[in-house]
Structure formats: C-alpha cells, structure tokens
Design an enzyme around this catalytic site. Sequence first.
Site, short mmCIF file in Angstrom:
data_model
loop_
_atom_site.label_atom_id
_atom_site.label_comp_id
_atom_site.label_asym_id
_atom_site.label_seq_id
_atom_site.Cartn_x
_atom_site.Cartn_y
_atom_site.Cartn_z
N ASP A 183 0.79 -1.23 0.13
CA ASP A 183 -0.03 0.06 0.01
C ASP A 183 0.82 1.28 -0.18
O ASP A 183 0.42 2.22 -0.60
CB ASP A 183 -0.86 0.11 1.02
N LEU A 209 -6.13 6.98 3.88
CA LEU A 209 -6.23 8.46 2.90
C LEU A 209 -5.35 8.52 1.83
O LEU A 209 -5.04 9.33 1.22
CB LEU A 209 -6.32 9.55 3.57
N ARG A 210 -4.46 7.40 1.90
CA ARG A 210 -3.06 7.38 1.21
C ARG A 210 -3.49 7.42 -0.22
O ARG A 210 -2.91 8.09 -1.06
CB ARG A 210 -2.02 6.28 1.62
N ALA A 211 -4.36 6.86 -0.68
CA ALA A 211 -4.83 6.64 -2.05
C ALA A 211 -5.19 7.90 -2.62
O ALA A 211 -4.88 8.37 -3.60
CB ALA A 211 -5.90 5.69 -2.37
N VAL A 266 -2.12 10.28 -2.97
CA VAL A 266 -1.16 9.88 -4.22
C VAL A 266 -2.20 9.89 -5.45
O VAL A 266 -1.45 10.72 -6.48
CB VAL A 266 -1.00 8.44 -4.08
#
Length: 368
Positions: free
Chosen positions: A176, A257-259, A262
């Site tokens: 991830d 919330l990384r997606a 990015v």
Amino acid sequence: MNAAAPEVTQVAVQPATERPAFPFAALIGQTPLQQALLLAAIDPGLGGVLVSGPRGTAKSTAARALAELLPAGQLVNLPLGASEDRLIGTLDIETVLRDGSVRFSPGLLAKAHHGVLYVDEVNLLPDALVDALLDAAASGVNTVERDGVSHSHDASFVLIGTMNPEEGELRPQLIDRFGLMVELQNCFEPQVRQAIVKARLAFDLDPRGFRASYAQQQAAYVGRIRAAREALPQLAFNDAVHAHVSALCIDAAVDGLRADLVMLRAARALAALEQAAAVTAEHVDRVAEAVLIHRRHQHDAQSGGDARESEAHRQAASGSGSDRSPALAPDAAPSPSVAGENDWGYLPPEPAATTQVKGVIPLSVKKR
C-alpha cells in the site's frame, strides 16, 4: 577532502563503463508503465512505482531507461543481500564520543539522490529494508540513528521495485505504501511481439546506432520532465477534482487516505507533464488505475454475505406468519419446484435423538 576525491572519481567513471541502456523512447507496448515512471520522475514524493509481472516483460529494462532521463542520470541497484547499514549508511560512534563530531558513511540511499533506486524482486527483501526504502522515497530524507546520535540527509530518488507474483507477494501494509503500481502481462499479439523482438535485436547488434536514432525523442523526454517539475508547484486542485478523487477511492473501498493523496499528486504530475493549465477530472481518471490497483478491496464478498444475511432474516420473518413456506415447514417435505427454486438446496428438517449425559464436576481453581 582526500577521502572524498576517490568517490567522486568513481561516480564520474561509472556511467562510461556501463553498457548503454535501451532508450526509454524505444519501449514498445509499455504505455501504462512509461506513464507511471514519468509521473514518479516528475514527483518522486509519490512513493515510487511497483512493477509486477512475469519474467521477460522488460521490467528492469524500463527502470534503466528512465534513469537516463533524470538530472543525475544514474541508477543504483539494491541487491537482495544488502544489509540495513549498506542501504541507509552508518555513523561512527567512536568519532562522536572522541571528537564530538558526526562522521557519516553514506549508503545506497545517498548515492541514489537525484537518480533511480532500483530493487529487483522487492518482494523477497526483508521487511525492515522495505520500510526504510519507502520512508525515504516518500519523505525525500534519510535519517540514521545510532545510540542517541542521528544524522539526516536529502534522499530524493525515484524508487522502482519489480516483482514476479509467482515468487510471492508483498505484505498488504508494504504494498500500500508504493505510490503507483503497474501489472505487466505476457504479450500474445504477434505484431507487437515481432516489433519488440526486432527492436531488441537491432539494439544488441548496434547499441550506439540504435540509440542515435532515438536521440531526438530522448531529448524531448528530458525537456518535458524538466518543464513538468518547474510547473508542478503552480498547479492546484479545485473542489470538483477533490470530489472526483474521493468518489473513486470510496468506490474502491481503500484503507486510509493515502490513495486520495497519491491520486491527487499523480494527477497533478500528469497535468504538469502535458503542460496543462489546471488539473482536471480527466487527469484523475488516467492515473486512477495505477493508484488503486494494489489498494482496491472487492465488495463482492461483503455484498454477498449481506444478501445472504438479509435473505435469512426475510425467511425467518415470513416463517412466523400464516404464509409459511412449505420448504421450511417441519412436518412437510418440500415439493420439487420449491426445493429447486426457493430453498437453494435446503434439506427438510429431521428429528434427532437426544442422550442424557452425566453432570460435569468442576475442578477447583488451583487445579485449573
């Protein structure tokens, strides 16, 4: 000064002794991979690119080709057997205690600054090394701590990790953290295969001549990356773009919330690459798959379980009324039509015999 001179000489001589790299512009049938690598080159803070695919799909060739387009023009290879000290560097604690000054021996992260750090078979690396790699790739800083003494240095590089899924997968917590991912497949189109093989044979026979034929396109890529890096800070996101990113990430049921972060940065990098005036929803759509492919969670299992649970509640509720289904009646066998259409293969209930058992004498607390 004397200690640093040999290292500078080695870096200057190394590119001339290496075998010429296959031109990035000459890659065939690798459009998604080329786009992901260019976006990571424009914004190294994306967290790198994970390239998954079977053997012989030009994963390492693309990584070496990208390194040529960057300012430093170097590719640092991380071997599988590397130690953590070789990766992040070491601190001479004796010098700190004796002289009060920090003596730092740089590792591969320092050498990869402004270049490409390439990790083949990243899924076979120890988790500790992968953590250190991803931390430095996302932050652009490498920090070494030993016995209360710390040293930090810039480490802005493009991380490219490749893996063959047949040899094992990365843990979800690690996969991830890669910003983008591209899944390569074997090519079964005759014309594309022939074009790839012809290009490779031509390069092997005359590397310099082959590279010269793509010199203009290579220079154009270098100029586009430089211009995109300069334009990157001027591009902002409006509310419509934010809403579109949120909708895509929610639909993919991603964790955290990384997606979202990015995807926004990747869309901005794509807009900068194309010298667009603003980031649009179209840019988001074109980078979404590379952002979500390794983060997406399927709704099928959850929705299927919810449907079965809802059906069970519905049948339980209907069974208490006067219109009780014959398939669930205890004293009547289901008809063939009901058994085949309404009860999904349920068998009629049968009486079961019971047997009286002796009571169990509990043990004392001390003997448990």
